[in-house]
Scaffold this motif. Sequence first.
Motif, PDB file in Angstrom:
ATOM      1  N   ALA A  51      -1.720 120.921  25.505  1.00  0.00           N
ATOM      2  CA  ALA A  51      -0.983 121.996  26.177  1.00  0.00           C
ATOM      3  C   ALA A  51       0.176 121.459  27.010  1.00  0.00           C
ATOM      4  CB  ALA A  51      -1.927 122.828  27.043  1.00  0.00           C
ATOM      5  N   TRP A 109       2.411 127.465  28.382  1.00  0.00           N
ATOM      6  CA  TRP A 109       1.596 126.306  28.026  1.00  0.00           C
ATOM      7  C   TRP A 109       1.347 125.422  29.246  1.00  0.00           C
ATOM      8  CZ3 TRP A 109      -1.535 125.998  24.185  1.00  0.00           C
ATOM      9  CH2 TRP A 109      -1.286 126.698  23.004  1.00  0.00           C
ATOM     10  N   SER A 116      -2.207 124.283  30.777  1.00  0.00           N
ATOM     11  CA  SER A 116      -2.465 122.865  31.038  1.00  0.00           C
ATOM     12  C   SER A 116      -2.926 122.635  32.471  1.00  0.00           C
ATOM     13  CB  SER A 116      -1.194 122.052  30.769  1.00  0.00           C
ATOM     14  OG  SER A 116      -1.370 120.707  31.126  1.00  0.00           O
ATOM     15  N   THR A 165       3.709 132.124  21.180  1.00  0.00           N
ATOM     16  CA  THR A 165       3.722 130.915  20.354  1.00  0.00           C
ATOM     17  C   THR A 165       4.133 131.256  18.928  1.00  0.00           C
ATOM     18  OG1 THR A 165       2.057 129.862  21.739  1.00  0.00           O
ATOM     19  CG2 THR A 165       2.333 128.980  19.509  1.00  0.00           C
TER      20      THR A 165
END
Length: 172
Positions: free
Chosen positions: A120, A139, A143, A157
């Motif tokens: 990520a 992302w 993360s 995405t």
Amino acid sequence: MTSGPDIPSRRADLFVVGADRVGSIARLRSAGGAIGRGAIVVVGDPAGDDAAIDDRLPHPPTRDDIVALAARWTPPATPALDRLSAAFGRAEVVGLATGLCVQLDAAVAALARGQDVDAAHRLAGLSGMLGFAHLGGRWAALSDGEAVDRRALHVATRQAVVALDRFVERAR
């Protein structure tokens, strides 16, 4: 109902399948390349929540439903990719875009299986570097362990993958 000035032209990056979709989705995803990464839209309300589905249309869809679907799946512009190509060369940027597509595709598949995405942080950086700051932010949040709307991350995405695939197609 599927053409007109308010419905952008669609190519092989948006696939609409009926409620009896199991074989259709598997065939599309196994096709590989841009076809295998295209957004899959199901018409109707099939039982269960299938993570392989990217979007839904009611049955029967209205013109407004189709216009809204086309708007949601019109990929973002990619001016950063063009600027990077001018600075570093088209072949280099095509390689980065192609690599990011593969990584994003794998990440979406992991999300669909309910798995963590170890990459990520890398996806956040690459997405931002190639001009998808909004996606990179999503992302990065994942993360960092923040609460992330995984469905919205999935859609963002897929939209970036479609835009990247179109850039690569144009560049070749």
